[in-house]
Design a protein around this motif. Structure first.
Motif, mmCIF file in Angstrom:
data_model
loop_
_atom_site.group_PDB
_atom_site.id
_atom_site.type_symbol
_atom_site.label_atom_id
_atom_site.label_comp_id
_atom_site.label_asym_id
_atom_site.label_seq_id
_atom_site.Cartn_x
_atom_site.Cartn_y
_atom_site.Cartn_z
ATOM 1 N N VAL A 2 98.404 -70.156 -47.431
ATOM 2 C CA VAL A 2 98.748 -71.391 -46.602
ATOM 3 C C VAL A 2 97.724 -72.019 -45.810
ATOM 4 O O VAL A 2 96.804 -71.321 -45.383
ATOM 5 C CB VAL A 2 99.876 -70.599 -45.457
ATOM 6 C CG1 VAL A 2 100.500 -71.651 -44.567
ATOM 7 C CG2 VAL A 2 101.061 -69.812 -46.218
ATOM 8 N N ALA A 3 97.691 -73.205 -45.988
ATOM 9 C CA ALA A 3 96.874 -74.007 -45.296
ATOM 10 C C ALA A 3 97.243 -75.066 -44.627
ATOM 11 O O ALA A 3 98.367 -75.607 -44.673
ATOM 12 C CB ALA A 3 95.737 -74.478 -46.348
ATOM 13 N N ALA A 4 96.560 -75.719 -43.574
ATOM 14 C CA ALA A 4 96.680 -77.047 -42.986
ATOM 15 C C ALA A 4 95.776 -78.027 -43.697
ATOM 16 O O ALA A 4 94.572 -78.013 -43.391
ATOM 17 C CB ALA A 4 96.533 -76.789 -41.635
ATOM 18 N N PRO A 37 95.068 -63.789 -48.678
ATOM 19 C CA PRO A 37 96.166 -64.281 -49.797
ATOM 20 C C PRO A 37 97.562 -64.290 -49.364
ATOM 21 O O PRO A 37 97.892 -63.671 -48.058
ATOM 22 C CB PRO A 37 96.136 -63.138 -50.965
ATOM 23 C CG PRO A 37 95.647 -62.050 -50.405
ATOM 24 C CD PRO A 37 94.629 -62.404 -49.338
ATOM 25 N N PHE A 38 98.329 -65.196 -49.976
ATOM 26 C CA PHE A 38 99.851 -65.182 -49.458
ATOM 27 C C PHE A 38 100.607 -64.648 -50.520
ATOM 28 O O PHE A 38 100.256 -63.448 -51.220
ATOM 29 C CB PHE A 38 100.225 -66.831 -49.391
ATOM 30 C CG PHE A 38 101.475 -67.081 -48.831
ATOM 31 C CD1 PHE A 38 101.637 -66.651 -47.504
ATOM 32 C CD2 PHE A 38 102.615 -67.429 -49.602
ATOM 33 C CE1 PHE A 38 102.829 -66.946 -46.654
ATOM 34 C CE2 PHE A 38 103.896 -67.819 -48.478
ATOM 35 C CZ PHE A 38 104.026 -67.302 -47.678
ATOM 36 N N VAL A 39 101.723 -65.052 -51.007
ATOM 37 C CA VAL A 39 102.584 -64.390 -51.862
ATOM 38 C C VAL A 39 102.037 -65.045 -53.214
ATOM 39 O O VAL A 39 101.945 -66.141 -53.259
ATOM 40 C CB VAL A 39 104.167 -64.612 -51.506
ATOM 41 C CG1 VAL A 39 105.169 -64.119 -52.589
ATOM 42 C CG2 VAL A 39 104.339 -64.193 -50.030
ATOM 43 N N GLU A 40 102.256 -64.339 -54.096
ATOM 44 C CA GLU A 40 101.953 -64.620 -55.623
ATOM 45 C C GLU A 40 102.816 -65.737 -56.029
ATOM 46 O O GLU A 40 104.164 -65.801 -55.598
ATOM 47 C CB GLU A 40 102.038 -63.629 -56.537
ATOM 48 C CG GLU A 40 100.817 -62.360 -56.649
ATOM 49 C CD GLU A 40 99.642 -63.115 -56.771
ATOM 50 O OE1 GLU A 40 99.442 -63.877 -57.968
ATOM 51 O OE2 GLU A 40 98.687 -62.511 -56.398
ATOM 52 N N LEU A 101 103.373 -59.628 -46.702
ATOM 53 C CA LEU A 101 102.173 -60.152 -46.829
ATOM 54 C C LEU A 101 101.261 -58.995 -46.273
ATOM 55 O O LEU A 101 101.807 -58.077 -45.380
ATOM 56 C CB LEU A 101 101.933 -61.276 -45.600
ATOM 57 C CG LEU A 101 102.485 -62.579 -45.995
ATOM 58 C CD1 LEU A 101 102.298 -63.446 -44.969
ATOM 59 C CD2 LEU A 101 102.241 -63.010 -47.433
ATOM 60 N N ALA A 102 100.179 -58.706 -46.759
ATOM 61 C CA ALA A 102 99.206 -57.854 -46.300
ATOM 62 C C ALA A 102 98.596 -58.161 -44.916
ATOM 63 O O ALA A 102 98.618 -59.062 -44.733
ATOM 64 C CB ALA A 102 98.001 -57.564 -47.319
ATOM 65 N N PRO A 103 98.290 -57.223 -44.180
ATOM 66 C CA PRO A 103 97.848 -57.220 -42.991
ATOM 67 C C PRO A 103 96.450 -57.738 -43.058
ATOM 68 O O PRO A 103 95.855 -57.819 -43.800
ATOM 69 C CB PRO A 103 97.656 -55.791 -42.274
ATOM 70 C CG PRO A 103 97.915 -54.901 -43.511
ATOM 71 C CD PRO A 103 98.406 -55.668 -44.464
ATOM 72 N N GLU A 104 96.020 -58.496 -42.028
ATOM 73 C CA GLU A 104 94.949 -59.401 -41.939
ATOM 74 C C GLU A 104 93.616 -58.341 -41.766
ATOM 75 O O GLU A 104 93.770 -57.546 -40.997
ATOM 76 C CB GLU A 104 94.629 -60.455 -40.923
ATOM 77 C CG GLU A 104 93.570 -61.059 -40.678
ATOM 78 C CD GLU A 104 93.286 -62.074 -41.973
ATOM 79 O OE1 GLU A 104 92.088 -62.154 -42.494
ATOM 80 O OE2 GLU A 104 94.291 -62.753 -42.266
ATOM 81 N N VAL A 145 102.239 -77.661 -42.278
ATOM 82 C CA VAL A 145 101.461 -76.558 -43.278
ATOM 83 C C VAL A 145 101.782 -76.886 -44.653
ATOM 84 O O VAL A 145 102.883 -77.116 -44.795
ATOM 85 C CB VAL A 145 101.041 -75.361 -42.561
ATOM 86 C CG1 VAL A 145 100.498 -75.437 -41.018
ATOM 87 C CG2 VAL A 145 102.305 -74.659 -42.653
ATOM 88 N N GLN A 146 100.915 -76.402 -45.587
ATOM 89 C CA GLN A 146 101.365 -76.364 -46.928
ATOM 90 C C GLN A 146 101.049 -74.832 -47.561
ATOM 91 O O GLN A 146 100.220 -74.335 -47.104
ATOM 92 C CB GLN A 146 100.578 -77.477 -47.454
ATOM 93 C CG GLN A 146 100.866 -78.817 -47.355
ATOM 94 C CD GLN A 146 99.830 -79.044 -46.000
ATOM 95 O OE1 GLN A 146 99.153 -78.450 -45.471
ATOM 96 N NE2 GLN A 146 100.292 -80.291 -45.631
ATOM 97 N N LEU A 147 102.029 -74.602 -48.430
ATOM 98 C CA LEU A 147 101.949 -73.488 -49.250
ATOM 99 C C LEU A 147 101.183 -74.073 -50.498
ATOM 100 O O LEU A 147 101.686 -74.968 -51.235
ATOM 101 C CB LEU A 147 103.290 -72.721 -49.533
ATOM 102 C CG LEU A 147 103.480 -71.801 -50.754
ATOM 103 C CD1 LEU A 147 102.500 -70.664 -50.283
ATOM 104 C CD2 LEU A 147 104.793 -71.349 -50.713
ATOM 105 N N MET A 148 99.926 -73.346 -50.637
ATOM 106 C CA MET A 148 99.205 -74.017 -51.592
ATOM 107 C C MET A 148 99.290 -72.986 -52.841
ATOM 108 O O MET A 148 99.288 -71.586 -52.542
ATOM 109 C CB MET A 148 97.616 -74.214 -51.229
ATOM 110 C CG MET A 148 97.577 -75.201 -50.342
ATOM 111 S SD MET A 148 98.094 -76.924 -50.556
ATOM 112 C CE MET A 148 97.233 -77.322 -51.941
ATOM 113 N N VAL A 149 99.599 -73.500 -54.057
ATOM 114 C CA VAL A 149 99.435 -72.695 -55.229
ATOM 115 C C VAL A 149 98.433 -72.992 -56.257
ATOM 116 O O VAL A 149 98.133 -74.287 -56.501
ATOM 117 C CB VAL A 149 100.906 -73.032 -56.038
ATOM 118 C CG1 VAL A 149 101.110 -72.255 -57.199
ATOM 119 C CG2 VAL A 149 101.985 -72.520 -55.007
#
Length: 164
Positions: A2-4, A37-40, A101-104, A145-149
């Motif tokens: 996830v990015a802006a 990382p985000f979700v696969e 999501l994994a913890p930071e 914000v965008q979910l980038m794949v």
């Protein structure tokens, strides 16, 4: 991830990123990473996007100024955003509200990468720093914000608006 995305910065940093940041060559414009990382990609569902939307929605759009260049050691040249708090808040809410999501593992340092040492000699990065510094500050509006794949390229999988 996830990015802006920060298209308003592409005119300033785009030519440098094209040479100094391999992600730019894969189609990823100027951006601040919020969660990686985000979700696969195969696991992203409408419920995932809804959870992302709910996590991001409480933040109102805000101006962001890039007035300083900084370094992570001598490995990464980046633009420092001001303010940083909204980016951290968005990332924290995403981590709390999106299942799976994994913890930071490390502290989020909001930044817009200009170049990487693994992509260019240090002298080239220093020259980019010298060329960019007089052209700052740059102020943009962050309103989504965008979910980038990522496959062979980086593509927008979903876009969610900040609503406040």
């Amino acid at each position: 991830m996830v990015a802006a995305l920060v298209p308003g910065a592409d005119g300033l940093v785009g030519p440098f990123r094209d040479e100094l940041d391999p992600t730019a060559r894969r189609g990823l414009g100027a951006h601040l990473t919020l969660v990686y990382p985000f979700v696969e990609p195969a696991a992203v569902t409408p419920a995932t996007v809804d959870a992302l939307r709910a996590a991001v929605a409480p933040t109102a759009p805000f101006p962001c100024t890039f007035a300083a260049l900084r370094w992570f050691g001598v490995r990464v040249l980046w633009l420092a955003p001001d303010p940083v708090a909204p980016f951290r808040e968005i990332a924290d809410r995403i981590r709390r509200h999106v299942p799976g999501l994994a913890p930071e593992e490390r502290e989020l340092v909001p930044h817009l990468t200009v170049g990487l040492r693994r992509a260019a000699p240090l002298a080239t990065l220093r020259a980019a720093e010298e060329a960019l510094a007089p052209r700052l500050p740059l102020t943009v509006r962050i309103d989504r914000v965008q979910l980038m794949v990522r496959t062979d390229t980086w593509d927008v999988g979903a876009e969610v608006l900040l609503r406040g």
